[in-house]
Write a protein that holds these residues in place. Structure first.
Motif, PDB file in Angstrom:
ATOM      1  N   UNK A 120       0.799  -1.218   0.000  1.00 14.40           N
ATOM      2  CA  UNK A 120       0.000   0.000   0.000  1.00 14.40           C
ATOM      3  C   UNK A 120       0.838   1.276   0.000  1.00 14.40           C
ATOM      4  N   UNK A 121       2.129   1.152   0.333  1.00 12.19           N
ATOM      5  CA  UNK A 121       2.964   2.361   0.344  1.00 12.19           C
ATOM      6  C   UNK A 121       3.591   2.530  -1.031  1.00 12.19           C
ATOM      7  N   UNK A 122       2.804   3.070  -1.971  1.00 13.12           N
ATOM      8  CA  UNK A 122       3.271   3.168  -3.345  1.00 13.12           C
ATOM      9  C   UNK A 122       4.161   4.387  -3.534  1.00 13.12           C
ATOM     10  N   UNK A 123       5.187   4.280  -4.400  1.00  9.14           N
ATOM     11  CA  UNK A 123       5.967   5.458  -4.756  1.00  9.14           C
ATOM     12  C   UNK A 123       5.063   6.451  -5.497  1.00  9.14           C
TER      13      UNK A 123
ATOM     14  N   UNK B 290      -5.430   3.488  -9.278  1.00 11.32           N
ATOM     15  CA  UNK B 290      -6.842   3.651  -8.900  1.00 11.32           C
ATOM     16  C   UNK B 290      -7.134   3.063  -7.533  1.00 11.32           C
ATOM     17  N   UNK B 291      -6.618   1.843  -7.291  1.00 12.14           N
ATOM     18  CA  UNK B 291      -6.927   1.186  -6.019  1.00 12.14           C
ATOM     19  C   UNK B 291      -5.866   1.502  -4.955  1.00 12.14           C
ATOM     20  N   UNK B 292      -4.923   2.378  -5.306  1.00  9.59           N
ATOM     21  CA  UNK B 292      -3.909   2.857  -4.368  1.00  9.59           C
ATOM     22  C   UNK B 292      -3.168   1.718  -3.681  1.00  9.59           C
ATOM     23  N   UNK B 293      -3.013   0.619  -4.371  1.00  7.56           N
ATOM     24  CA  UNK B 293      -2.266  -0.505  -3.802  1.00  7.56           C
ATOM     25  C   UNK B 293      -1.967  -1.464  -4.942  1.00  7.56           C
ATOM     26  N   UNK B 294      -1.073  -2.409  -4.669  1.00  7.63           N
ATOM     27  CA  UNK B 294      -0.858  -3.467  -5.650  1.00  7.63           C
ATOM     28  C   UNK B 294      -1.002  -4.788  -4.916  1.00  7.63           C
TER      29      UNK B 294
ATOM     30  N   UNK C 270     -13.603  -0.077  -5.309  1.00  6.35           N
ATOM     31  CA  UNK C 270     -13.195   1.301  -5.569  1.00  6.35           C
ATOM     32  C   UNK C 270     -14.196   1.979  -6.499  1.00  6.35           C
ATOM     33  N   UNK C 271     -14.601   1.285  -7.558  1.00 10.97           N
ATOM     34  CA  UNK C 271     -15.562   1.858  -8.493  1.00 10.97           C
ATOM     35  C   UNK C 271     -16.913   2.108  -7.813  1.00 10.97           C
ATOM     36  N   UNK C 272     -17.355   1.163  -6.980  1.00  7.18           N
ATOM     37  CA  UNK C 272     -18.629   1.348  -6.281  1.00  7.18           C
ATOM     38  C   UNK C 272     -18.552   2.559  -5.352  1.00  7.18           C
TER      39      UNK C 272
ATOM     40  N   UNK D 147      -8.919  -5.058   4.441  1.00  6.05           N
ATOM     41  CA  UNK D 147      -7.666  -5.408   3.749  1.00  6.05           C
ATOM     42  C   UNK D 147      -7.827  -5.271   2.238  1.00  6.05           C
ATOM     43  N   UNK D 148      -9.007  -5.582   1.708  1.00 11.63           N
ATOM     44  CA  UNK D 148      -9.185  -5.463   0.258  1.00 11.63           C
ATOM     45  C   UNK D 148      -9.657  -4.065  -0.163  1.00 11.63           C
ATOM     46  N   UNK D 149     -10.462  -3.418   0.643  1.00 13.72           N
ATOM     47  CA  UNK D 149     -11.160  -2.222   0.153  1.00 13.72           C
ATOM     48  C   UNK D 149     -10.563  -0.889   0.603  1.00 13.72           C
ATOM     49  N   UNK D 150      -9.931  -0.866   1.781  1.00  6.14           N
ATOM     50  CA  UNK D 150      -9.595   0.437   2.367  1.00  6.14           C
ATOM     51  C   UNK D 150      -8.672   1.321   1.513  1.00  6.14           C
ATOM     52  N   UNK D 151      -7.561   0.777   0.929  1.00  9.41           N
ATOM     53  CA  UNK D 151      -6.687   1.689   0.162  1.00  9.41           C
ATOM     54  C   UNK D 151      -7.442   2.413  -0.958  1.00  9.41           C
ATOM     55  N   UNK D 152      -8.245   1.668  -1.723  1.00  6.17           N
ATOM     56  CA  UNK D 152      -8.971   2.275  -2.833  1.00  6.17           C
ATOM     57  C   UNK D 152     -10.018   3.284  -2.367  1.00  6.17           C
ATOM     58  N   UNK D 153     -10.704   2.968  -1.269  1.00  4.60           N
ATOM     59  CA  UNK D 153     -11.762   3.860  -0.782  1.00  4.60           C
ATOM     60  C   UNK D 153     -11.163   5.170  -0.264  1.00  4.60           C
ATOM     61  N   UNK D 154     -10.032   5.077   0.445  1.00  2.00           N
ATOM     62  CA  UNK D 154      -9.381   6.308   0.918  1.00  2.00           C
ATOM     63  C   UNK D 154      -8.933   7.155  -0.276  1.00  2.00           C
ATOM     64  N   UNK D 155      -8.482   6.476  -1.344  1.00  2.00           N
ATOM     65  CA  UNK D 155      -8.050   7.197  -2.542  1.00  2.00           C
ATOM     66  C   UNK D 155      -9.221   7.930  -3.197  1.00  2.00           C
TER      67      UNK D 155
END
Lengths: 350, 347
Positions: free
Chosen positions: A163-166, A249-253, B206-208, B228-236
């Motif tokens: 989650x800590x992306x450059x 988009x999903x701010x993670x890989x 993320x799209x939803x 674990x699956x949703x939080x990074x995208x939702x915060x973005x």
């Protein structure tokens, strides 16, 4: 039958029509948009269309363009969905520090981006060489590759979600030139560029010849192997780009990003009139296929459909769209029959 | 099209062959302690990976002879094959993180016939899914309920929540949603819920979130069936919409999740996530081994309260289940080292 479009003299009207026949999905999209505007007031706002429809489908758009080019040339690449995960994973683990899930190499983030595209280059070249030089079946080669790359992604990131992306890997998802999301710009450039390429560039037109009849194309002087190899490389590079967009988009890989995506990619291409046997179909058709899927998915989120029924309704709408498009298609066949009858005046309607 | 069908068949065969080759672990250990196997659902997310590390670590620390973890790749058929292989490799006990609660019956029947004891950890068999010695778990329904209690309290019982659900053909996904919604209806009648399926897929969620948050300004709270699956995208998405702010700041959109992933704990500490409900993974591990050890010595268990603050019940599958209480994680305990999200190697 790649020759369909070389209309005989005296069928001018038909030739004009044949340019439109890949657009049979347009009336279907129009119907769905009209229904959508009644379902939710926010549907027809420019924000929703730009960000939630086009933005959300940019990854699919790029993958569909890549896959369609290969299908037209009579090939497949199933492994594109795994490249969507592997390319950004490699790019990211090379850059981020070990405590964030990286390998500890901590290279410059722009070198990381280069590595991302490097993965696409290597994967595409490998696929292409196996198919052209060793003459292996594209379906089997790329299926094995799909599994292999998925495994490499898991191994490279130890299965973790990073989650800590450059910053360079987050750039696309957070940039909006002229108020339009960056990923929409990129998808549009890729789509339009590919359309111009197949229409006006010699190599672009050779793709149809290869997909129609590779031996005939070779006899006509087309460098079949070289073009095919190039297409595999191009497709994998585009998949790497799609992976970069998805990651931003999903701010993670994550190890399983892109999973099952290849089904939707094939669906959009085929719905848009790309012939799975190769040699036929236009990119503009595949692009309308993406738009159709994107609009339907957006409406399903906006509407109040109970969650348990979303998938069923999604399937039903796609099927109904196909039936609508097919009825537009049979209208075309009637016109064609009329056109055939016209020159000599004797052919019956059949 | 005929050509493609044939190719499809051949490639499916090739896929099966490859998968089998990849999946077979090396059985080369020997010791006087009985051999134990652990079958994981999928080693593709921080949750299952930390669980794998905890189980291997506990096994090593307590002198158990544990085979390398077997990854089922979320494939019920593969899990059955893997368990069959383990049984023929001579294991005396299996720790099972179940992929499909019904399909697993085949493997559990084989284990029973071979006298191999099985303890399910985290997810166990479903109705008609065969016999295990006991399942050590937490109630997904209770996880949803606890999230509702946290979020309802933060929102002061008013407003509209975006719920991003899990996969709805999966009991965990259904129960996390039902627990949340039943509790909202009962305790917070003035909170409306918009539910969107996220299928445990980052992109879908993320799209939803992007679509609902940008078209419905009334939404002022978010519940994530999996942080674990949703939080990074939702915060973005919130960042992109200019609505990302910390707890206590003007315009903060409260978010409550389930899982307690490393990223979620970090976001709680930084103030962007309000709370999350975590699974007691350390207790899963400890009790998984203790029950398996007892079962291998021929002991059986019975329903009723336990000595470690939980209760053994008979679950839907007719098996015993030790239902452990989940952990509510807020800024107060987000740094607690006993949380699984703080235990992985890379945290």
């Amino acid at each position: 039958m790649a020759g369909n479009e070389q209309a005989a003299p005296g069928r001018r009207g038909l030739r004009a029509w044949s340019g439109v026949r890949e657009l049979v999905l347009l009336p279907v999209i129009a119907v769905i948009v009209a229904i959508g505007s009644q379902i939710h007031p926010a549907f027809l706002t420019s924000y929703n269309l730009l960000f939630n429809v086009l933005g959300a489908s940019s990854v699919l758009m790029i993958l569909v363009v890549a896959e369609s080019l290969l299908i037209i040339a009579g090939k497949f690449d199933l492994s594109l969905q795994s490249t969507v995960a592997l390319a950004p994973m490699i790019g990211v683990v090379l850059v981020v520090p070990a405590h964030a899930g990286g390998w500890g190499t901590e290279i410059n983030q722009y070198l990381g981006l280069a590595a991302l595209f490097g993965v696409g280059l290597i994967v595409g070249a490998f696929n292409g060489l196996l198919v052209t030089k060793l003459r292996l079946n594209a379906f089997i080669v790329t299926l094995a590759m799909l599994i292999l790359l998925q495994g490499l992604t898991m191994g490279a990131g130890s299965g973790r979600t990073i989650t800590k992306l450059p910053p360079a890997f987050q750039y696309i998802g957070n940039t909006m030139p002229l108020g339009i999301p960056m990923e929409v710009w990129i998808a549009a450039i890729v789509a339009i560029g590919a359309m111009l390429f197949v229409r006006f560039h010699t190599v672009g037109r050779e793709i149809y010849a290869i997909g129609g009849n590779a031996e005939a194309a070779r006899a006509a002087g087309v460098k079949v192997n070289r073009v095919t190899l190039g297409l595999f490389v191009l497709a994998s590079l585009l998949a790497s780009l799609a992976g970069l967009i998805l990651t931003s988009r999903i701010a993670s890989v994550s190890a399983n990003q892109g999973a099952d995506m290849i089904f939707t990619v094939f669906a959009a291409s085929v719905i848009g009139g790309i012939d799975l046997n190769g040699g036929k179909g236009r990119l503009i058709g595949a692009i309308t296929g993406v738009c159709l899927i994107a609009v339907i998915q957006n409406l399903l989120v906006l509407s109040e459909v109970p969650s348990f029924w979303v998938t069923a309704i999604y399937g039903a709408v796609i099927m109904a769209s196909m039936m609508l498009a097919a009825s537009a298609g049979s209208f075309r066949q009637i016109l064609q029959a009329v056109g055939n009858a016209r020159p000599d005046g004797s052919k019956p309607l059949s | 099209m005929r050509k493609i069908n044939q190719e499809g068949f051949v490639s499916a065969l090739a896929g099966v062959l490859l998968a089998t080759m990849v999946g077979t672990p090396a059985y080369a250990q020997s010791s006087d302690k009985p051999l134990i196997g652990f079958t994981s659902t999928a080693l593709t997310n921080p949750y299952t990976i930390t669980f794998h590390e905890l189980i291997q670590g506990y096994g090593k620390a307590h002198g158990y002879n544990v085979l390398p973890t077997v990854d089922s790749n979320s494939d019920a058929a593969k899990q059955i094959d893997d368990m069959t292989t383990m049984i023929s490799a001579g294991v005396k006990g299996i720790l099972l993180e179940t992929v499909d609660g019904k399909a697993v019956k085949v493997a559990l029947d084989r284990a029973e016939a071979a006298g191999v004891k099985v303890v399910a950890v985290d997810t166990g068999p479903d109705q008609g899914g065969g016999k295990v010695a006991i399942t050590v778990t937490v109630s997904s329904y209770v996880l949803g309920q606890r999230s509702c209690e946290q979020l309802g309290k933060i929102m002061k019982g008013k407003g509209k929540v975006l719920e991003i659900q899990g996969r709805l053909n999966n009991q965990v996904g259904v129960d996390r949603s039902a627990g949340f919604n039943d509790c909202i209806k009962k305790n917070f009648p003035d909170i409306a819920v918009v539910s969107k399926p996220g299928e445990w897929i980052e992109d879908k969620a993320t799209t939803a979130a992007q679509t609902v948050l940008s078209t419905d300004p009334a939404v002022n709270g978010i519940y994530l069936a999996s942080d674990s699956a949703y939080l990074p995208g939702v915060l973005n998405v919130l960042k992109r919409l200019g609505r990302l702010s910390k707890v206590g700041e003007e315009g903060h959109v409260p978010i409550v999740g389930i899982d307690g992933s490393p990223f979620a704990l970090e976001q709680i500490r930084e103030g962007y996530l309000d709370a999350t409900i975590g699974q007691p993974m350390t207790a899963y591990t400890e009790w998984g081994f203790k029950y398996l050890d007892a079962a291998m010595q021929g002991k059986t268990f019975s329903a009723g309260p336990t000595d470690h603050g939980s209760e053994i019940v008979v679950d839907k599958s007719g098996n015993l289940a030790d239902v452990l209480p989940p952990t509510t994680i807020t800024v107060e305990n987000a740094s607690d080292t006993s949380l699984w999200g703080n235990q992985g190697q890379n945290n």
